[in-house]
Design a protein around this motif. Structure first.
Motif, PDB file in Angstrom:
ATOM      1  N   ASP A 169       0.837  -1.203   0.000  1.00 37.78           N
ATOM      2  CA  ASP A 169       0.000   0.000   0.000  1.00 37.78           C
ATOM      3  C   ASP A 169       0.873   1.255   0.000  1.00 37.78           C
ATOM      4  N   VAL A 170       0.554   2.187  -0.889  1.00 39.18           N
ATOM      5  CA  VAL A 170       1.180   3.511  -0.854  1.00 39.18           C
ATOM      6  C   VAL A 170       0.454   4.349   0.186  1.00 39.18           C
TER       7      VAL A 170
ATOM      8  N   ILE B  12       4.479   1.388   1.415  1.00 46.94           N
ATOM      9  CA  ILE B  12       5.361   2.319   0.709  1.00 46.94           C
ATOM     10  C   ILE B  12       5.044   3.725   1.214  1.00 46.94           C
ATOM     11  N   PRO B  13       5.854   4.286   2.126  1.00 50.99           N
ATOM     12  CA  PRO B  13       5.559   5.605   2.671  1.00 50.99           C
ATOM     13  C   PRO B  13       5.979   6.729   1.737  1.00 50.99           C
ATOM     14  N   VAL B  14       5.127   7.729   1.627  1.00 48.58           N
ATOM     15  CA  VAL B  14       5.449   8.980   0.947  1.00 48.58           C
ATOM     16  C   VAL B  14       5.282  10.068   1.997  1.00 48.58           C
ATOM     17  N   GLY B  15       6.393  10.605   2.483  1.00 47.48           N
ATOM     18  CA  GLY B  15       6.352  11.561   3.570  1.00 47.48           C
ATOM     19  C   GLY B  15       6.294  12.990   3.088  1.00 47.48           C
TER      20      GLY B  15
ATOM     21  N   VAL C   8       5.964   7.516  -7.127  1.00 47.28           N
ATOM     22  CA  VAL C   8       5.714   6.089  -6.888  1.00 47.28           C
ATOM     23  C   VAL C   8       4.898   5.417  -7.979  1.00 47.28           C
ATOM     24  N   GLY C   9       4.351   6.195  -8.907  1.00 48.75           N
ATOM     25  CA  GLY C   9       3.652   5.594 -10.021  1.00 48.75           C
ATOM     26  C   GLY C   9       2.176   5.344  -9.823  1.00 48.75           C
TER      27      GLY C   9
ATOM     28  N   CYS D 183      12.698   6.202   4.559  1.00 47.31           N
ATOM     29  CA  CYS D 183      11.545   6.578   3.739  1.00 47.31           C
ATOM     30  C   CYS D 183      12.048   6.971   2.347  1.00 47.31           C
ATOM     31  N   PRO D 184      11.691   6.221   1.303  1.00 45.43           N
ATOM     32  CA  PRO D 184      12.293   6.454  -0.012  1.00 45.43           C
ATOM     33  C   PRO D 184      11.701   7.615  -0.791  1.00 45.43           C
ATOM     34  N   TYR D 185      10.502   8.067  -0.410  1.00 45.17           N
ATOM     35  CA  TYR D 185       9.812   9.089  -1.199  1.00 45.17           C
ATOM     36  C   TYR D 185       9.421  10.252  -0.299  1.00 45.17           C
TER      37      TYR D 185
END
Length: 432
Positions: free
Chosen positions: A220-221, A245-248, A293-294, A264-266
């Motif tokens: 999950d994003v 998948i974290p987007v901070g 993240v697409g 955190c990659p994004y």
């Protein structure tokens, strides 16, 4: 030797039991006669004007309660709201509670919804805890006789946030809690590290992982506002630990770098979206997340409220969820309902955490799988300065407060686990 001195010295339970409980104790508190200090339209309601540290009366202990000697505590945003007397003065909560428990209706309100310390007295009905136990506190204060508590304590009609809607909170040398609020202190943490976790970590757990929240699954994003704040710092860790998948979203390069050190990659720069009040800005935010993240977020982790809520509803994917636990930028939200109903999205209200959820997240912390987000520590006499730092968002993670602990770094029992976890992880939020 006083009871407080004996606790600091590491006295045995028998000695703690033999010493008198003091008639008064030092605490960070509000004064009822100062309600109305701030004008309604005052631009800067500086909490240092209303949050005081001094002696308050020691209450009697109910039969299902425990008195803990507090070694350390932490600042939460409810302390800031309390000291601003917003949205209503907390003395209204205490007056209402006082109809059933007069002890709480006092001219002073001792604040604080987090604490780590040592049990020094137990009520007659307490069975699972003993004098000398090292504990941390969970913030929910509920009536165990309410049948719904057996299903979910957060549905209780008389649910209260300890140290916000009750008196005798954790920003003090002593605190009164229900025995059901207690959890074992993680043995590899210092007092100040242990004290900073439970309110925010358990709230984030219920929002993301618990069966009553968004129920995040692998892949999950998750878009997280304020990703290096008190809530967001734990949210990011829970997403990473659960295979999401974290987007901070953060507001400075320094916070972006901290997120990357967390794994955190994004990262989204909040400064690109100063005005999130219209759909053009929402579209730009959504495009940025998709660029990274697409795809659109399955879950949006919301606690900022009015400034961001319209954008959160918009950017969540079709069939996605916005899970919200607060409104630090204002309670009156506006969003375009077409994006909710026509794309089958959900808004999930989430408040605090029940005792089982607190147990689960404390277990993760005790195993070294979730780490403290402590960034700075103040002594209790400077509790107002600590709250001011949170009020002005001059912090990352959590702001700790030392009560009886004479210095930082004390209270560690399991050195081996601490070494395995690593000081770099445990101090990730501390200045470098």
């Amino acid at each position: 030797m006083t009871l407080a001195q004996a606790v600091v010295a590491g006295a045995e339970p028998a000695e703690l039991a033999s010493l008198d409980v003091p008639a008064t104790y030092r605490a960070a508190h509000l004064r009822k006669d100062e309600v109305g200090t701030f004008d309604q339209d005052e631009p800067d309601k500086d909490v240092r004007r209303t949050l005081h540290v001094g002696e308050v009366p020691m209450p009697e202990l109910a039969e299902d309660e425990v008195l803990i000697a507090v070694l350390a505590s932490a600042i939460n945003f409810n302390t800031v709201w309390s000291a601003m007397f917003e949205p209503i003065p907390t003395f209204a909560f205490l007056e209402r509670f006082g109809r059933t428990d007069p002890r709480h209706d006092l001219p002073t309100h001792v604040l604080g919804s987090d604490a780590a310390g040592v049990v020094v007295r137990t009520g007659r009905a307490v069975r699972r805890w003993r004098i000398g136990d090292r504990v941390v506190t969970s913030p929910a204060y509920v009536d165990g006789e309410d049948p719904v508590v057996q299903h979910d304590g957060m549905l209780a009609a008389d649910l209260r946030a300890w140290g916000f809607e009750t008196n005798f909170g954790g920003l003090a040398d002593f605190a009164v809690v229900k025995a059901t609020q207690l959890l074992p202190k993680p043995r590899h943490l210092t007092w100040e590290e242990a004290a900073c976790n439970m309110l925010c970590a358990s709230t984030a757990y219920r929002m993301l992982v618990g069966e009553r929240g968004a129920r995040m699954k692998q892949g999950d994003v998750v878009l997280l506002w304020g990703a290096t704040g008190g809530l967001g710092g734990y949210g990011v860790q829970l997403v990473l630990g659960g295979g999401g998948i974290p987007v901070g979203v953060v507001s400075s390069p320094e916070k972006a770098e901290l997120l990357r050190r967390m794994g955190c990659p994004y990262v989204v720069d909040r400064a690109q979206f100063d005005d999130l009040g219209d759909e053009k800005a929402w579209r730009r935010l959504g495009a940025e997340v998709r660029r990274l993240v697409g795809e659109d977020p399955a879950i949006v982790f919301e606690h900022t409220g009015r400034e961001t809520f319209g954008a959160s509803v918009y950017v969540a994917r079709r069939g996605g969820s916005v899970v919200t636990c607060g409104s630090s930028s204002g309670y009156a939200h506006e969003y375009d309902n077409r994006h909710l109903w026509m794309k089958l999205k959900r808004i999930i209200g989430s408040h605090g955490a029940n005792y089982q959820e607190c147990h689960e997240v404390n277990r993760l912390i005790s195993l070294g799988l979730i780490h403290p987000t402590l960034s700075t520590v103040y002594p209790l006499e400077r509790a107002a300065d600590a709250a001011r730092a949170v009020q002005l968002n001059r912090h990352v993670g959590k702001v700790g407060v030392l009560a009886l602990a004479p210095a930082e770094g004390l209270g560690v029992e399991d050195r081996e686990l601490r070494e395995r976890v690593g000081e770099d992880r445990l101090s990730l939020f501390r200045p470098r």
